[in-house]
Motif scaffolding. Structure first.
Motif, mmCIF file in Angstrom:
data_model
loop_
_atom_site.group_PDB
_atom_site.id
_atom_site.type_symbol
_atom_site.label_atom_id
_atom_site.label_comp_id
_atom_site.label_asym_id
_atom_site.label_seq_id
_atom_site.Cartn_x
_atom_site.Cartn_y
_atom_site.Cartn_z
ATOM 1 N N SER A 449 7.519 3.154 -0.117
ATOM 2 C CA SER A 449 7.930 4.407 0.517
ATOM 3 C C SER A 449 7.025 5.553 0.100
ATOM 4 N N GLY A 450 6.649 5.588 -1.181
ATOM 5 C CA GLY A 450 5.760 6.647 -1.656
ATOM 6 C C GLY A 450 4.399 6.592 -0.991
ATOM 7 N N LEU A 451 3.902 5.376 -0.753
ATOM 8 C CA LEU A 451 2.618 5.232 -0.061
ATOM 9 C C LEU A 451 2.698 5.749 1.369
ATOM 10 N N ALA A 452 3.815 5.454 2.027
ATOM 11 C CA ALA A 452 4.002 5.967 3.391
ATOM 12 C C ALA A 452 4.088 7.492 3.387
ATOM 13 N N GLU A 453 4.758 8.046 2.391
ATOM 14 C CA GLU A 453 4.861 9.503 2.302
ATOM 15 C C GLU A 453 3.489 10.151 2.129
ATOM 16 N N GLN A 454 2.553 9.395 1.555
ATOM 17 C CA GLN A 454 1.186 9.905 1.399
ATOM 18 C C GLN A 454 0.350 9.720 2.667
ATOM 19 N N GLY A 455 0.958 9.132 3.717
ATOM 20 C CA GLY A 455 0.265 8.992 4.990
ATOM 21 C C GLY A 455 -0.253 7.610 5.308
ATOM 22 N N LEU A 456 -0.004 6.644 4.430
ATOM 23 C CA LEU A 456 -0.460 5.274 4.685
ATOM 24 C C LEU A 456 0.388 4.641 5.781
ATOM 25 N N ALA A 457 -0.244 3.876 6.659
ATOM 26 C CA ALA A 457 0.483 3.110 7.673
ATOM 27 C C ALA A 457 0.788 1.741 7.091
ATOM 28 N N VAL A 458 2.067 1.358 7.080
ATOM 29 C CA VAL A 458 2.496 0.127 6.428
ATOM 30 C C VAL A 458 3.111 -0.815 7.453
ATOM 31 N N LEU A 459 2.628 -2.057 7.460
ATOM 32 C CA LEU A 459 3.193 -3.113 8.298
ATOM 33 C C LEU A 459 3.736 -4.172 7.349
ATOM 34 N N MET A 460 5.052 -4.388 7.349
ATOM 35 C CA MET A 460 5.698 -5.200 6.318
ATOM 36 C C MET A 460 6.492 -6.353 6.918
ATOM 37 N N ILE A 461 6.159 -7.570 6.501
ATOM 38 C CA ILE A 461 6.938 -8.751 6.856
ATOM 39 C C ILE A 461 7.981 -8.987 5.769
ATOM 40 N N SER A 462 9.219 -9.254 6.171
ATOM 41 C CA SER A 462 10.242 -9.661 5.210
ATOM 42 C C SER A 462 11.242 -10.569 5.910
ATOM 43 N N SER A 463 11.644 -11.626 5.199
ATOM 44 C CA SER A 463 12.663 -12.529 5.729
ATOM 45 C C SER A 463 14.062 -12.092 5.331
ATOM 46 N N GLU A 464 14.155 -11.044 4.492
ATOM 47 C CA GLU A 464 15.462 -10.524 4.088
ATOM 48 C C GLU A 464 15.827 -9.352 4.995
ATOM 49 N N LEU A 465 16.803 -9.576 5.854
ATOM 50 C CA LEU A 465 17.165 -8.553 6.828
ATOM 51 C C LEU A 465 17.639 -7.250 6.184
ATOM 52 N N PRO A 466 18.426 -7.291 5.096
ATOM 53 C CA PRO A 466 18.793 -6.012 4.464
ATOM 54 C C PRO A 466 17.587 -5.204 4.021
ATOM 55 N N GLU A 467 16.542 -5.880 3.571
ATOM 56 C CA GLU A 467 15.317 -5.196 3.161
ATOM 57 C C GLU A 467 14.634 -4.563 4.369
ATOM 58 N N VAL A 468 14.505 -5.317 5.442
ATOM 59 C CA VAL A 468 13.882 -4.784 6.658
ATOM 60 C C VAL A 468 14.648 -3.559 7.157
ATOM 61 N N LEU A 469 15.972 -3.674 7.173
ATOM 62 C CA LEU A 469 16.800 -2.578 7.667
ATOM 63 C C LEU A 469 16.758 -1.374 6.737
ATOM 64 N N GLY A 470 16.653 -1.610 5.425
ATOM 65 C CA GLY A 470 16.709 -0.518 4.466
ATOM 66 C C GLY A 470 15.417 0.247 4.313
#
Length: 505
Positions: A449-470
């Protein structure tokens, strides 16, 4: 209550004057699932390696198996006596077939003159796979399997022995929901047969779904044991970390914080991208300061997609744009030059040099900047590594220690830090919190989240749906190599994601 099939008493273990286990105890009963809980580095895997015959305990420790004190001379002896272990790290031989891996260490069926009867070998291995609900071809080379498929083979190999005690160390980390449900069915069948199962997992829903009792370790100490119905997730977390984690990290998106997107210009854009194997006609954009999650079942093509973006797999057609300009990415070097970094799904196989130090791993992508006339300045390299350790909160006593000595969460921080040193515009994360404990997972979420706040574009794969949603601002869903759905954070639910992940329109 029946007598325990196995007891471990006063188990301690010391490595190089560091005591990693201190008088730990655990009792196993026939036909139960016993959840072994604790953060990474708590000593769970070390305890199980002692039980499996890989390590011997310090002098005062005792293992009582079927009412008799025992001291294994080797893992093979433990396995032959009914102790079967599925380790967190996959231990397969990639140059052999699935059948050979499953039946390794057993007597292969023979024809006359001692010739191996390969048809019977494949038939026996296939029978074990089918009992798990797997359709894998036993004649396939393991090198051709995905991480999830390799995990299925690992489990099948453990089940090929008539185990009375079965140890499962993070067995579902690489499995889809469907495969997990099949595994749970197998576990229920094993319980009915009287098999005692030690189950190590960071997934609370799994623990409370299948476990009968629990034991918690913290920093090598035994903390508590008891029936699973007498505890709850919040209580277990407090026992594991020694403090309350009332507010697990939930990202406040840039859209929530500012009421508008930071910029209308995407930093990464895919137009009708198709790779040479599985990805078909995928198009999307990722904006600066945005975290886009990619959800889907195992085999949906998510990993193949990010590998294609990073140049680890070649494109058949389509276009990739960075900052609005088309780029030609033929290999990872091209991707790096265009500001794209990639944290792969398997940190130990693809992300780290395990025999090298923490410092060496941290500076790997920027080593050329510390070289002059072919000579490396270790002073500059050490200074840079120290900054990475501080910035990402890597817990390490000495950066000269091998990176393999770190916990899973700290290893993952090293991989992320290594790629941040190239100052990327786009960060591709493939299962960034797989196999890490709840405390480390929260820390990694905050880093992302901190990296995104600095302007980084993040593409994240996760198999844990709570993580994706959160964590995600938007969620892309894939099925069978195609993009089947896109959900904004405020509209996304697990049910909607699963609808698209199973091919729904």
């Amino acid at each position: 209550m029946p007598r325990p099939v196995l007891e471990m008493k006063n188990i301690s273990k010391t490595f190089s004057s560091v005591k990693v286990l201190k008088d730990v105890k655990i009792s196993l009963y026939p036909g139960e699932v016993h959840a072994l809980m604790g953060e990474n580095g708590a000593g769970k895997s070390t305890l199980m390696k002692i039980l499996g015959g890989i390590y011997t305990p310090d002098a005062n420790g005792e293992i009582v198996y079927k009412d008799s004190p025992i001291e294994w001379k080797s893992p093979l002896e433990a396995r032959n006596k009914g102790i079967s272990v599925i380790h967190q790290e996959l231990n397969l031989s990639p140059n052999l077939t699935i059948s050979e891996n499953i039946l390794m260490g057993t007597k292969f069926p023979k024809k006359t003159f001692g010739i191996v009867d390969w048809e019977k070998v494949h038939e026996k291995a296939g029978s074990i796979l089918r009992s798990m609900g797997s359709s894998l071809n036993p004649k396939t080379l393991v090198s051709k399997l995905s991480v999830a498929e390799q995990q299925v083979v690992e489990i099948a190999r453990a089940l090929s022995f008539k185990a009375e005690v079965l140890i499962m160390d993070e067995p579902t980390a690489s499995l889809s929901d469907k495969e997990i449900n099949k595994l749970f069915t197998i576990i229920e069948d094993l319980k009915k047969q009287g098999v005692a199962i030690i189950y190590i997992s960071h997934r609370m829903d799994e623990i409370f779904k299948i476990s009968d009792r629990f034991t918690v370790l913290r920093d090598g100490d035994w903390i508590a044991s008891g029936p699973i119905e007498e505890t709850n997730p919040e209580h277990l977390v407090k026992l594991m970390v020694g403090r309350d984690l009332k507010d697990l990290f939930k990202r406040q998106t840039r859209k929530q914080a500012t009421g508008k997107r930071v910029t209308n210009k995407p930093v990464l854009e895919l137009r009708n991208v198709t790779d040479q194997t599985f990805v078909q006609d995928v198009s999307f954009q990722v904006y600066p300061g945005e975290i886009v999650g990619i959800a889907g079942l195992v085999g949906a093509g998510r990993t193949e997609l990010v590998r294609a973006i990073f140049g680890a797999a070649s494109l058949k057609s389509g276009e990739i744009l960075v900052d609005g300009q088309p780029v030609h990415i033929r290999n990872p070097i091209d991707a790096i030059k265009n500001g794209i970094a990639h944290v792969p799904e398997s940190r130990k196989e693809q992300g780290l040099f395990l025999d090298m130090s923490v410092k060496e791993n941290l500076i790997m992508t920027e080593m050329s900047s510390f070289s002059k006339f072919g000579m490396l300045s270790w002073r500059q390299a050490g200074s840079a590594a120290g900054k990475h350790i501080q910035n990402l909160g890597v817990k390490v006593a000495n950066p000269e220690l091998p990176v393999s000595s770190l916990s899973g969460g700290n290893q993952q921080k090293v991989v992320i830090a290594k790629w941040l040193s190239i100052h990327p515009k786009v960060l591709l994360l493939d299962e960034p919190t797989r196999g890490v404990d709840i405390g480390a997972k929260t820390e990694i979420h905050k880093i992302i989240s901190g990296l995104a706040e600095q302007g980084l574009a993040v593409l994240m794969i996760s198999s844990e749906l709570p993580e994706v949603l959160g964590v995600s601002d938007r969620i892309l869903v894939m099925s069978e190599g195609r993009l089947t759905g896109e959900l904004q954070r405020e509209e996304a639910t697990q049910e909607k994601i699963m609808h698209y992940a199973t091919g729904g329109k």
